[in-house]
Motif scaffolding. Sequence first.
Motif, PDB file in Angstrom:
ATOM      1  N   LYS A 669       0.814  -1.208   0.000  1.00 54.88           N
ATOM      2  CA  LYS A 669       0.000   0.000   0.000  1.00 54.88           C
ATOM      3  C   LYS A 669       0.847   1.257   0.000  1.00 54.88           C
ATOM      4  CE  LYS A 669      -3.529  -0.069   2.863  1.00 54.88           C
ATOM      5  NZ  LYS A 669      -4.309  -0.287   4.103  1.00 54.88           N
ATOM      6  N   GLY A 670       2.216   1.095   0.122  1.00 53.73           N
ATOM      7  CA  GLY A 670       3.079   2.270   0.164  1.00 53.73           C
ATOM      8  C   GLY A 670       3.000   2.990   1.481  1.00 53.73           C
ATOM      9  N   VAL A 671       2.991   2.233   2.596  1.00 55.89           N
ATOM     10  CA  VAL A 671       2.878   2.820   3.920  1.00 55.89           C
ATOM     11  C   VAL A 671       3.940   2.212   4.813  1.00 55.89           C
ATOM     12  CG1 VAL A 671       0.422   3.289   3.687  1.00 55.89           C
ATOM     13  CG2 VAL A 671       1.185   1.103   4.652  1.00 55.89           C
ATOM     14  N   CYS A 672       4.128   2.824   5.975  1.00 56.50           N
ATOM     15  CA  CYS A 672       4.989   2.270   7.020  1.00 56.50           C
ATOM     16  C   CYS A 672       4.124   1.530   8.024  1.00 56.50           C
ATOM     17  CB  CYS A 672       5.766   3.383   7.727  1.00 56.50           C
ATOM     18  SG  CYS A 672       6.859   4.327   6.638  1.00 56.50           S
ATOM     19  N   VAL A 673       4.682   0.502   8.637  1.00 62.72           N
ATOM     20  CA  VAL A 673       3.955  -0.278   9.630  1.00 62.72           C
ATOM     21  C   VAL A 673       4.768  -0.273  10.916  1.00 62.72           C
ATOM     22  CG1 VAL A 673       3.056  -2.543  10.242  1.00 62.72           C
ATOM     23  CG2 VAL A 673       2.848  -1.719   7.887  1.00 62.72           C
ATOM     24  N   HIS A 674       4.119   0.086  12.027  1.00 64.94           N
ATOM     25  CA  HIS A 674       4.762   0.060  13.335  1.00 64.94           C
ATOM     26  C   HIS A 674       3.705  -0.264  14.376  1.00 64.94           C
ATOM     27  CE1 HIS A 674       7.469   1.030  16.612  1.00 64.94           C
ATOM     28  NE2 HIS A 674       6.578   1.895  17.109  1.00 64.94           N
ATOM     29  N   GLN A 675       3.968  -1.300  15.159  1.00 60.33           N
ATOM     30  CA  GLN A 675       3.080  -1.717  16.234  1.00 60.33           C
ATOM     31  C   GLN A 675       1.634  -1.850  15.731  1.00 60.33           C
ATOM     32  OE1 GLN A 675       3.620   0.947  19.536  1.00 60.33           O
ATOM     33  NE2 GLN A 675       5.599   0.047  20.134  1.00 60.33           N
ATOM     34  N   ASN A 676       1.433  -2.649  14.673  1.00 57.57           N
ATOM     35  CA  ASN A 676       0.109  -2.973  14.118  1.00 57.57           C
ATOM     36  C   ASN A 676      -0.662  -1.736  13.664  1.00 57.57           C
ATOM     37  OD1 ASN A 676       0.425  -5.756  14.535  1.00 57.57           O
ATOM     38  ND2 ASN A 676      -0.236  -5.548  16.679  1.00 57.57           N
ATOM     39  N   VAL A 699      11.561   2.423   0.324  1.00 62.85           N
ATOM     40  CA  VAL A 699      10.954   1.108   0.483  1.00 62.85           C
ATOM     41  C   VAL A 699      12.027   0.105   0.855  1.00 62.85           C
ATOM     42  CG1 VAL A 699       9.603  -0.712  -0.632  1.00 62.85           C
ATOM     43  CG2 VAL A 699       9.140   1.697  -1.161  1.00 62.85           C
ATOM     44  N   ASN A 700      11.704  -0.694   1.855  1.00 57.43           N
ATOM     45  CA  ASN A 700      12.561  -1.804   2.232  1.00 57.43           C
ATOM     46  C   ASN A 700      12.361  -2.918   1.210  1.00 57.43           C
ATOM     47  OD1 ASN A 700      13.642  -4.195   3.435  1.00 57.43           O
ATOM     48  ND2 ASN A 700      13.496  -3.199   5.446  1.00 57.43           N
ATOM     49  N   VAL A 701      13.434  -3.298   0.537  1.00 57.26           N
ATOM     50  CA  VAL A 701      13.307  -4.261  -0.560  1.00 57.26           C
ATOM     51  C   VAL A 701      12.790  -5.604  -0.054  1.00 57.26           C
ATOM     52  CG1 VAL A 701      14.568  -5.471  -2.384  1.00 57.26           C
ATOM     53  CG2 VAL A 701      15.153  -3.093  -1.826  1.00 57.26           C
ATOM     54  N   SER A 702      13.231  -5.993   1.126  1.00 63.13           N
ATOM     55  CA  SER A 702      12.837  -7.305   1.625  1.00 63.13           C
ATOM     56  C   SER A 702      11.392  -7.334   2.102  1.00 63.13           C
ATOM     57  CB  SER A 702      13.785  -7.741   2.759  1.00 63.13           C
ATOM     58  OG  SER A 702      13.713  -6.804   3.829  1.00 63.13           O
ATOM     59  N   THR A 703      10.979  -6.297   2.830  1.00 61.89           N
ATOM     60  CA  THR A 703       9.606  -6.296   3.373  1.00 61.89           C
ATOM     61  C   THR A 703       8.616  -5.607   2.452  1.00 61.89           C
ATOM     62  OG1 THR A 703       9.968  -4.226   4.567  1.00 61.89           O
ATOM     63  CG2 THR A 703      10.509  -6.288   5.715  1.00 61.89           C
ATOM     64  N   GLN A 704       9.102  -4.836   1.490  1.00 60.29           N
ATOM     65  CA  GLN A 704       8.266  -4.053   0.570  1.00 60.29           C
ATOM     66  C   GLN A 704       7.432  -3.012   1.322  1.00 60.29           C
ATOM     67  OE1 GLN A 704       6.055  -6.960  -1.751  1.00 60.29           O
ATOM     68  NE2 GLN A 704       7.672  -6.985  -3.307  1.00 60.29           N
ATOM     69  N   LEU A 705       7.861  -2.666   2.554  1.00 58.38           N
ATOM     70  CA  LEU A 705       7.188  -1.625   3.330  1.00 58.38           C
ATOM     71  C   LEU A 705       8.069  -0.387   3.355  1.00 58.38           C
ATOM     72  CD1 LEU A 705       5.886  -3.703   6.384  1.00 58.38           C
ATOM     73  CD2 LEU A 705       4.561  -2.926   4.414  1.00 58.38           C
ATOM     74  N   ASN A 706       7.504   0.762   3.550  1.00 53.32           N
ATOM     75  CA  ASN A 706       8.268   1.997   3.630  1.00 53.32           C
ATOM     76  C   ASN A 706       9.084   2.013   4.914  1.00 53.32           C
ATOM     77  OD1 ASN A 706       6.573   2.426   1.457  1.00 53.32           O
ATOM     78  ND2 ASN A 706       6.435   4.627   1.831  1.00 53.32           N
ATOM     79  N   ILE A 707      10.237   2.722   4.861  1.00 54.58           N
ATOM     80  CA  ILE A 707      11.184   2.757   5.973  1.00 54.58           C
ATOM     81  C   ILE A 707      10.835   3.926   6.890  1.00 54.58           C
ATOM     82  CG2 ILE A 707      13.617   3.065   6.594  1.00 54.58           C
ATOM     83  CD1 ILE A 707      14.347   1.794   3.910  1.00 54.58           C
TER      84      ILE A 707
END
Length: 938
Positions: A669-676, A699-707
Amino acid sequence: TRIPSPPTEPHTTTASPGTTTSGQGSTTVTPPPVSTTPFTGTGSTTTTTTSGPTPSVSTPYTTTIRTETSTPMTTSATITSPTTSPAVTTTTTSGPSSPESTASSTVSLPSVSTTPVSVTTSGTTPTETFTTTSGTTSSSFITINATTTSTTFKTLSPGSTTTSGTTATSTAVTTTGSESWLFCNCTKAVCIEDNIIQVIPIICNPPPKPTCANGLSPVPVMDKDGCCWHWECDCYCTGWGDPHYMTFDGLYYSYQGNCTYVLVEEINKKVDNFGVYIDNYHCDVRDVVSCPRTLIVRHETQEVRLTTAKPNTLQVEVRVNNQLVALPYKKFGVSIYESGINRVVEISELKMNVSYNGLSFSIRMPYSLFGNNTQGQCGTCNNNTADDCMLPNGNIAENCETMADHWQVVDPSKPQCSPGLVPTSSPSTTTQPCKESSICELLLGSVFKPCHEFVQPEKYYAACVFDSCVLPNLDLECSSLQVYAATCADQGICIDWRNHTNGVCTYECPSGKEYRACGPIKQMTCKSSQQNETSTKQVEGCFCPNGTMLYDSGVDVCVKSCGCVGVDMIPREFGERFTVDCQDCICLEGEHGIVCEPHVCEQNKVTCDGEGFYEVNEVNPKDPCCPLVTCKCNTSLCTAKAPKCSLGFEVHSYIPNGQCCPVYQCVPKGVCVHQNAEFLPNASVFVDKCQNCICTNEVNVSTQLNIISCERVPCNIYCQPGYELKPVKGECCGRCVQTKCIIHAANNVQLILSPGEFKNDPHNNCTIYSCVNIHDQLIASTSEITCPAFNEESCKPGTISFLPNGCCKTCAPLDSRTPCSVRQRKDFIVYNGCRSVDRVDLTECEGTCGTFSLYSAEANSMDHSCSCCRETRTIEKHVVLRCPGGHAISHKYIYVESCSCQDTECSIPQSSDLKNREKNDKASTLNRLKRAISLTSK
């Protein structure tokens, strides 16, 4: 009263060959024998004699017919008139000679319309088929029975004696003497003598025109004999507004009851279950004025209810026996139809009609059937207003308002109404002046002037003024003008009045119709015969525009030509083909009109393959009756379900070409994830309070989530003098905590003292500053040294010096000792938080005593001599202390009066003693600080 016959003219008839003339104006016809047929018995011979002047176009005549017994024979003769040309033929037919035999004679004479008149006499069955002339009525022929062998008919002249009456009836009888009776077809038979019967036409005299009490014109009514007519005043009762009544005999009154009442019933019941009733209701907010709501007509097994669909409107619905019906309606002798703005109930058997339009009603009944036999709120129909206010018991009330209360009937829908309750009172219009509506003035003005000589407007004007004053906001005055215009139209006077009311009394017609103030009572339709154009009675309402006509009384469609109208209410021409309700129809001229057959559809077969597809029928814009079969996609039929994606991912679906069911996949989704929790780029992310974190677009290549990028929170590392930076539990940065006392001395000098530290004022040795830490609270205090009294003059020169405190002066040399003595000072006493109001005198022992420590060789140890400056005499004094709560306490303290040096034991202090000494020293220091603080606060 009789219709007069037209004037007669003399006429002469000349006999044809074979006739004998006797006397002036008299012709005797003797028919020569034509043929003879033998019979068993004797025949009969008939002689016809015509006497008197032969009638011209309308001249009465006298015919004498004799019948004599003779041999069987047939005789014929012809009489020719010189002015009328038709021949008169007499034929005698033979018959049996016995008394039961039949003799028949036929005589043909010229009629007023030049048509032969045939008279037949027969000794057998009587029949009536003869018509003579009265006024403009033409003669036909007559057949008469004779029971004797000789019968004479004479047609009398106008001067002959005759009798007439409205109750005369035609009968075939055998009579003697000079009796007379109604023969038939407007002729009268008179028995002369010797079986001679004179047949004379009935002469109708001009009837005098009476005056009707209700102010309306009388109507001509045929007599029972069907020959002459007379005038009658119809029973005509109306009601309108709130409401106003005009009885059958024209008596006007207003009545405000809100129950159900008898308008008209028969006094002597001749018709089964007959009556007209009205249901009134209060139509104003004060519940003092009533308006008609339902008109009820009962006749035998039917009850018709004409109900106002919406108050104070011309919208009426019709129910028969509580069932809603469509118009026109006809059943069991009762017809209901629309006539202009009215709904009309017509009972042909009683020759009566009742009309209602929501605001007004009218009842018209023939006097011949209901004269002197009506009762109710419409009064007694007898052309006399004196008994119109008749009560049910036959007595006459002093006014019709009182009478109207007594004609209440039981209505289950109105339990509040009960016959015999307190009479209804009329609302007063005299409590305050009222100016009538300008609309009412139209009744007396030029708009209605053409009708004034036929119908007097005063009563309608009074009703209009009453309505405009009592109910000024309901526009009920329009009903008075409407009823007056309708009454005028009934008298043949058309008044187009609604355009003169400035839009107050307008009447809107539906689309396709136009308003006319005067239109036919019954509109001509394609299904009805041509209307009688001689009728002068008209009604207002909505009619078909010029050039069109109503298709049928039950089909409210105006057409230009009479073709067909189907269920779609669209006019069609003969021969026109059309489709309706998926039927292919054609409009044909004839009884059946529209002929239809099912519509045929042709289309290609469609099959729907593939998961999620199904067939559906869609409307075909080119042919609505033939739906288009198409394949539609319903994803609820698909078996594949959308997956549940982890945080930061969402389900994306797409449908491949040619398929119905979607394909699912999880995409970032092009977002960061922290603590659910998900965070959009550039949004703040809370990791801990010691870091400032944001969601980046990287984007973190491994997780595909934003840093998430974080920075430490900047801290302040500088603290002011007296403060030290110390860490704080749970905080990111240390905090400046005060660790020393900060004292602001004189001349803007700032002193920094650690706890337990003392320092003199740089400019005044008599002022001592100190810092103490009490329960983690730093307290700075200021002490002032009070010097004993000192007189320099008592000192020897050169002996003045400062005491060790550097503040006080003394005469003693610096190395001299101060003797033990009492020292006095003034200070506040503080005890348990309470303090003396003023400084009190305090004393203390101070000075040096002989104290030394020497080595003793003898004892090989140190010899000690100790002496202390101590109190020798004390007293107790009392002082009042003021506490923080505002209350005062009494406190006692020790006052030293004398001091002296006293010996004491000298010993090496033990560790415990050292501790006690330190403790005492601290206590002493604390007391000194407290005294200094109290001095400073003072």
